[in-house]
Design a protein around this motif. Structure first.
Motif, PDB file in Angstrom:
ATOM      1  N   GLY A  87      27.285   3.680  -9.313  1.00 43.56           N
ATOM      2  CA  GLY A  87      28.398   2.732  -9.174  1.00 43.56           C
ATOM      3  C   GLY A  87      28.695   2.109 -10.522  1.00 43.56           C
ATOM      4  N   ASP A  88      28.638   0.758 -10.612  1.00 43.13           N
ATOM      5  CA  ASP A  88      28.873   0.067 -11.885  1.00 43.13           C
ATOM      6  C   ASP A  88      27.569  -0.370 -12.544  1.00 43.13           C
ATOM      7  N   THR A  89      26.446   0.189 -12.069  1.00 43.81           N
ATOM      8  CA  THR A  89      25.125  -0.220 -12.556  1.00 43.81           C
ATOM      9  C   THR A  89      24.398   0.960 -13.188  1.00 43.81           C
ATOM     10  N   ALA A  90      23.838   0.726 -14.373  1.00 42.46           N
ATOM     11  CA  ALA A  90      23.019   1.745 -15.032  1.00 42.46           C
ATOM     12  C   ALA A  90      21.587   1.609 -14.533  1.00 42.46           C
ATOM     13  N   ASP A  91      20.979   2.724 -14.183  1.00 47.96           N
ATOM     14  CA  ASP A  91      19.588   2.780 -13.730  1.00 47.96           C
ATOM     15  C   ASP A  91      18.781   3.372 -14.880  1.00 47.96           C
ATOM     16  N   ILE A  92      17.928   2.553 -15.507  1.00 42.92           N
ATOM     17  CA  ILE A  92      17.185   2.966 -16.696  1.00 42.92           C
ATOM     18  C   ILE A  92      15.700   3.023 -16.360  1.00 42.92           C
ATOM     19  N   LYS A  93      15.065   4.152 -16.725  1.00 40.41           N
ATOM     20  CA  LYS A  93      13.640   4.344 -16.470  1.00 40.41           C
ATOM     21  C   LYS A  93      12.988   4.870 -17.740  1.00 40.41           C
ATOM     22  N   CYS A  94      11.876   4.238 -18.130  1.00 41.89           N
ATOM     23  CA  CYS A  94      11.201   4.631 -19.363  1.00 41.89           C
ATOM     24  C   CYS A  94       9.691   4.651 -19.141  1.00 41.89           C
ATOM     25  N   LEU A  95       9.071   5.769 -19.491  1.00 41.92           N
ATOM     26  CA  LEU A  95       7.619   5.912 -19.428  1.00 41.92           C
ATOM     27  C   LEU A  95       7.100   5.913 -20.859  1.00 41.92           C
ATOM     28  N   MET A  96       6.201   4.975 -21.162  1.00 41.75           N
ATOM     29  CA  MET A  96       5.653   4.826 -22.513  1.00 41.75           C
ATOM     30  C   MET A  96       4.211   5.318 -22.528  1.00 41.75           C
ATOM     31  N   ASN A  97       3.905   6.217 -23.417  1.00 42.09           N
ATOM     32  CA  ASN A  97       2.554   6.745 -23.539  1.00 42.09           C
ATOM     33  C   ASN A  97       1.783   5.872 -24.525  1.00 42.09           C
ATOM     34  N   HIS A  98       0.850   5.054 -24.010  1.00 39.09           N
ATOM     35  CA  HIS A  98       0.098   4.137 -24.870  1.00 39.09           C
ATOM     36  C   HIS A  98      -1.219   3.775 -24.192  1.00 39.09           C
ATOM     37  N   PRO A  99      -2.327   3.659 -24.954  1.00 42.54           N
ATOM     38  CA  PRO A  99      -3.638   3.381 -24.335  1.00 42.54           C
ATOM     39  C   PRO A  99      -3.776   1.980 -23.746  1.00 42.54           C
ATOM     40  N   MET A 100      -3.069   0.994 -24.280  1.00 39.34           N
ATOM     41  CA  MET A 100      -3.094  -0.380 -23.766  1.00 39.34           C
ATOM     42  C   MET A 100      -4.524  -0.904 -23.579  1.00 39.34           C
ATOM     43  N   GLU A 101      -5.325  -0.846 -24.617  1.00 41.95           N
ATOM     44  CA  GLU A 101      -6.707  -1.352 -24.582  1.00 41.95           C
ATOM     45  C   GLU A 101      -6.717  -2.862 -24.799  1.00 41.95           C
ATOM     46  N   THR A 102      -7.469  -3.587 -23.987  1.00 40.02           N
ATOM     47  CA  THR A 102      -7.515  -5.049 -24.052  1.00 40.02           C
ATOM     48  C   THR A 102      -8.435  -5.573 -25.147  1.00 40.02           C
ATOM     49  N   LYS A 106      -2.301   0.996 -18.766  1.00 46.11           N
ATOM     50  CA  LYS A 106      -2.166   2.163 -19.638  1.00 46.11           C
ATOM     51  C   LYS A 106      -0.897   2.923 -19.259  1.00 46.11           C
ATOM     52  N   ASN A 107      -0.208   3.476 -20.247  1.00 42.41           N
ATOM     53  CA  ASN A 107       1.024   4.243 -20.056  1.00 42.41           C
ATOM     54  C   ASN A 107       2.037   3.473 -19.195  1.00 42.41           C
ATOM     55  N   PRO A 108       2.504   2.318 -19.698  1.00 42.87           N
ATOM     56  CA  PRO A 108       3.408   1.482 -18.893  1.00 42.87           C
ATOM     57  C   PRO A 108       4.733   2.169 -18.561  1.00 42.87           C
ATOM     58  N   TYR A 109       5.264   1.787 -17.405  1.00 39.06           N
ATOM     59  CA  TYR A 109       6.532   2.299 -16.894  1.00 39.06           C
ATOM     60  C   TYR A 109       7.491   1.123 -16.781  1.00 39.06           C
ATOM     61  N   LEU A 110       8.641   1.236 -17.415  1.00 37.84           N
ATOM     62  CA  LEU A 110       9.646   0.182 -17.392  1.00 37.84           C
ATOM     63  C   LEU A 110      10.877   0.709 -16.660  1.00 37.84           C
ATOM     64  N   ALA A 111      11.336  -0.013 -15.656  1.00 40.70           N
ATOM     65  CA  ALA A 111      12.539   0.371 -14.925  1.00 40.70           C
ATOM     66  C   ALA A 111      13.431  -0.851 -14.793  1.00 40.70           C
ATOM     67  N   LEU A 112      14.722  -0.673 -15.028  1.00 38.61           N
ATOM     68  CA  LEU A 112      15.654  -1.785 -14.900  1.00 38.61           C
ATOM     69  C   LEU A 112      17.030  -1.284 -14.536  1.00 38.61           C
ATOM     70  N   LYS A 113      17.826  -2.190 -14.006  1.00 35.28           N
ATOM     71  CA  LYS A 113      19.211  -1.909 -13.657  1.00 35.28           C
ATOM     72  C   LYS A 113      20.087  -2.860 -14.462  1.00 35.28           C
ATOM     73  N   VAL A 114      21.160  -2.316 -15.044  1.00 30.85           N
ATOM     74  CA  VAL A 114      22.037  -3.101 -15.908  1.00 30.85           C
ATOM     75  C   VAL A 114      23.478  -2.965 -15.424  1.00 30.85           C
ATOM     76  N   LYS A 115      24.072  -4.095 -15.057  1.00 29.08           N
ATOM     77  CA  LYS A 115      25.479  -4.089 -14.651  1.00 29.08           C
ATOM     78  C   LYS A 115      26.366  -4.114 -15.885  1.00 29.08           C
ATOM     79  N   GLY A 116      27.535  -3.531 -15.778  1.00 29.18           N
ATOM     80  CA  GLY A 116      28.500  -3.566 -16.866  1.00 29.18           C
ATOM     81  C   GLY A 116      28.361  -2.433 -17.860  1.00 29.18           C
ATOM     82  N   ALA A 117      27.377  -1.566 -17.683  1.00 27.44           N
ATOM     83  CA  ALA A 117      27.222  -0.411 -18.574  1.00 27.44           C
ATOM     84  C   ALA A 117      28.223   0.663 -18.167  1.00 27.44           C
ATOM     85  N   LYS A 118      28.497   1.573 -19.094  1.00 28.96           N
ATOM     86  CA  LYS A 118      29.424   2.657 -18.819  1.00 28.96           C
ATOM     87  C   LYS A 118      28.742   3.995 -19.062  1.00 28.96           C
ATOM     88  N   SER A 119      29.171   5.006 -18.348  1.00 28.18           N
ATOM     89  CA  SER A 119      28.662   6.354 -18.564  1.00 28.18           C
ATOM     90  C   SER A 119      28.946   6.751 -20.010  1.00 28.18           C
TER      91      SER A 119
END
Length: 102
Positions: A11-26, A66-79
């Motif tokens: 529709g009028d919303t962008a669906d963004i998904k990003c997988l980051m490869n990182h060890p994320m050690e505390t 570890k290997n965080p996954y970021l997902a978001l929806k953004v209104k107002g984006a265009k193809s």
């Protein structure tokens, strides 16, 4: 380390998904073999831009998995808009990935 990024329109919303490869050690975990503490190594800042406009500027710490996954929806984006995701970690390492919204 590599990131995977997908961006699509719904529709009028962008669906963004990003997988980051990182060890994320505390910095709190001990290596099972040596018994020594594994040094801290985690993402401290993540930014996401859509069409040159910042939509996410997040500060992270060692509590992110570890290997965080970021997902978001953004209104107002265009193809066809360009989506860019960057991260910087506590050792100064950086990574950037870009994709066009399909």
């Amino acid at each position: 380390m590599a990131m995977k990024l997908r961006a699509s329109m719904s529709g009028d919303t962008a669906d963004i998904k990003c997988l980051m490869n990182h060890p994320m050690e505390t910095g709190l975990r001990k290596d099972a073999a040596s018994g020594k503490v594994v040094p801290a190594h985690f993402i401290t800042n993540v930014t996401c831009t859509v069409g040159g406009k910042t939509v996410v500027d997040a500060q992270w710490g060692g509590g992110v998995s570890k290997n965080p996954y970021l997902a978001l929806k953004v209104k107002g984006a265009k193809s066809g808009d360009t989506v860019t995701v960057n991260w910087v970690d506590n050792k100064g390492e950086k990574e950037t990935v870009s994709a066009n919204i399909g």
